[in-house]
Write a protein that holds these residues in place. Structure first.
Motif, PDB file in Angstrom:
ATOM      1  N   THR A 203       3.002   2.191   3.202  1.00  0.00           N
ATOM      2  CA  THR A 203       2.151   2.153   4.528  1.00  0.00           C
ATOM      3  C   THR A 203       2.113   0.715   4.867  1.00  0.00           C
ATOM      4  O   THR A 203       1.966   0.392   5.999  1.00  0.00           O
ATOM      5  CB  THR A 203       1.016   2.587   4.209  1.00  0.00           C
ATOM      6  OG1 THR A 203       0.049   2.110   3.551  1.00  0.00           O
ATOM      7  CG2 THR A 203       1.058   4.182   4.417  1.00  0.00           C
TER       8      THR A 203
ATOM      9  N   ASP B 209      -2.491  10.361  -0.344  1.00  0.00           N
ATOM     10  CA  ASP B 209      -3.154  11.431   0.074  1.00  0.00           C
ATOM     11  C   ASP B 209      -1.975  12.710   0.059  1.00  0.00           C
ATOM     12  O   ASP B 209      -0.950  12.499   0.816  1.00  0.00           O
ATOM     13  CB  ASP B 209      -3.531  11.077   1.663  1.00  0.00           C
ATOM     14  CG  ASP B 209      -4.202  12.557   2.179  1.00  0.00           C
ATOM     15  OD1 ASP B 209      -4.072  13.463   1.354  1.00  0.00           O
ATOM     16  OD2 ASP B 209      -4.651  12.427   3.440  1.00  0.00           O
TER      17      ASP B 209
ATOM     18  N   ARG C  47       3.282  11.013   4.732  1.00  0.00           N
ATOM     19  CA  ARG C  47       3.772   9.789   4.056  1.00  0.00           C
ATOM     20  C   ARG C  47       3.417   9.740   2.536  1.00  0.00           C
ATOM     21  O   ARG C  47       3.412   8.740   2.154  1.00  0.00           O
ATOM     22  CB  ARG C  47       3.111   8.539   4.819  1.00  0.00           C
ATOM     23  CG  ARG C  47       3.882   8.498   6.165  1.00  0.00           C
ATOM     24  CD  ARG C  47       3.626   7.039   6.979  1.00  0.00           C
ATOM     25  NE  ARG C  47       4.391   6.164   6.001  1.00  0.00           N
ATOM     26  CZ  ARG C  47       5.760   5.842   5.978  1.00  0.00           C
ATOM     27  NH1 ARG C  47       6.302   6.712   6.796  1.00  0.00           N
ATOM     28  NH2 ARG C  47       6.159   4.916   5.181  1.00  0.00           N
ATOM     29  N   TYR C  48       2.965  10.912   1.941  1.00  0.00           N
ATOM     30  CA  TYR C  48       2.642  11.051   0.836  1.00  0.00           C
ATOM     31  C   TYR C  48       3.512  10.223  -0.238  1.00  0.00           C
ATOM     32  O   TYR C  48       4.686  10.548  -0.395  1.00  0.00           O
ATOM     33  CB  TYR C  48       2.380  12.221   0.130  1.00  0.00           C
ATOM     34  CG  TYR C  48       1.963  12.430  -1.239  1.00  0.00           C
ATOM     35  CD1 TYR C  48       0.905  11.893  -1.997  1.00  0.00           C
ATOM     36  CD2 TYR C  48       2.649  13.093  -2.199  1.00  0.00           C
ATOM     37  CE1 TYR C  48       0.358  12.038  -3.081  1.00  0.00           C
ATOM     38  CE2 TYR C  48       2.435  13.414  -3.583  1.00  0.00           C
ATOM     39  CZ  TYR C  48       1.188  12.653  -3.821  1.00  0.00           C
ATOM     40  OH  TYR C  48       0.744  12.896  -5.244  1.00  0.00           O
TER      41      TYR C  48
ATOM     42  N   TRP D 190       0.930  -1.148  -0.185  1.00  0.00           N
ATOM     43  CA  TRP D 190       0.278  -0.067  -0.172  1.00  0.00           C
ATOM     44  C   TRP D 190       0.884   1.085   0.022  1.00  0.00           C
ATOM     45  O   TRP D 190       1.837   1.332   0.971  1.00  0.00           O
ATOM     46  CB  TRP D 190      -0.733   0.072   1.266  1.00  0.00           C
ATOM     47  CG  TRP D 190      -1.916  -0.879   1.335  1.00  0.00           C
ATOM     48  CD1 TRP D 190      -2.035  -2.202   2.160  1.00  0.00           C
ATOM     49  CD2 TRP D 190      -3.170  -1.050   0.327  1.00  0.00           C
ATOM     50  NE1 TRP D 190      -3.398  -2.920   1.765  1.00  0.00           N
ATOM     51  CE2 TRP D 190      -3.787  -2.001   0.782  1.00  0.00           C
ATOM     52  CE3 TRP D 190      -3.518  -0.143  -0.701  1.00  0.00           C
ATOM     53  CZ2 TRP D 190      -5.185  -2.513   0.114  1.00  0.00           C
ATOM     54  CZ3 TRP D 190      -4.717  -0.413  -1.344  1.00  0.00           C
ATOM     55  CH2 TRP D 190      -5.679  -1.557  -0.728  1.00  0.00           C
TER      56      TRP D 190
ATOM     57  N   ASP E 204       0.766   5.406   0.424  1.00  0.00           N
ATOM     58  CA  ASP E 204      -0.090   6.625   0.908  1.00  0.00           C
ATOM     59  C   ASP E 204      -0.143   7.601  -0.477  1.00  0.00           C
ATOM     60  O   ASP E 204       0.768   8.033  -0.828  1.00  0.00           O
ATOM     61  CB  ASP E 204       0.673   7.227   2.128  1.00  0.00           C
ATOM     62  CG  ASP E 204      -0.491   8.162   2.672  1.00  0.00           C
ATOM     63  OD1 ASP E 204      -1.224   8.923   1.918  1.00  0.00           O
ATOM     64  OD2 ASP E 204      -0.004   8.507   3.895  1.00  0.00           O
TER      65      ASP E 204
ATOM     66  N   SER F 147      -0.637  14.104   3.234  1.00  0.00           N
ATOM     67  CA  SER F 147      -0.291  13.211   4.266  1.00  0.00           C
ATOM     68  C   SER F 147       1.405  13.556   4.360  1.00  0.00           C
ATOM     69  O   SER F 147       2.098  13.540   3.249  1.00  0.00           O
ATOM     70  CB  SER F 147      -0.633  11.826   4.113  1.00  0.00           C
ATOM     71  OG  SER F 147       0.503  10.939   4.837  1.00  0.00           O
TER      72      SER F 147
END
Length: 132
Positions: free
Chosen positions: A116, A106, A111-112, A102, A104, A109
């Motif tokens: 994740t 967003d 963590r763009y 996965w 990120d 975020s």
């Protein structure tokens, strides 16, 4: 109940099936011209946790495991096949590998575009030959 593997006092999550516990024996020489073993045993048998793998870990779990080996040598509490008991020894890691699963997406975020969740998180850990 103790974890199957503790590194620097941190209990690691249970690995998936497929872990191989390996005992190796060092010798001081090999074979002679007749292919006869002429070596003698050196020291104690050494342990290796081969194919240590977790099917899925979030980025924090995987990062913690990788970070535990930042000093390269660690103190590990492992199960010993030889003594059928716990053994505390110095160990070092082989290569780490994992598959980002996965990401990120967003844009707000921190963590763009960073992973994740990781799948098939793997490492081998090898005995240094030093009892702690």
């Amino acid at each position: 109940m103790a974890a199957l593997l503790t590194v620097n006092g941190i209990e690691l999550p249970p690995p998936k099936r497929g872990l191989s516990l390996i005992l190796t024996q060092a010798v001081n020489n090999g074979r002679n011209a007749n292919a006869e073993v002429i070596g003698e045993r050196v020291g104690r048998r050494n342990n290796k946790y081969n194919n240590l793998e977790w099917p899925a870990l979030d980025h924090k779990q995987w990062s913690q495991i990788v970070s535990l080996f930042s000093e390269f040598f660690v103190t590990a509490k492992i199960y010993s096949m030889e003594s059928d008991d716990w053994l505390t020894i110095k160990m070092y890691p082989g290569d780490f590998s994992a598959e980002p699963y996965w990401i990120d997406r967003d844009p707000t975020s921190s963590r763009y575009m960073m992973p994740t969740l990781f799948l098939n998180c793997k490492v081998n850990i090898i005995d240094c030959g030093i009892l702690d």
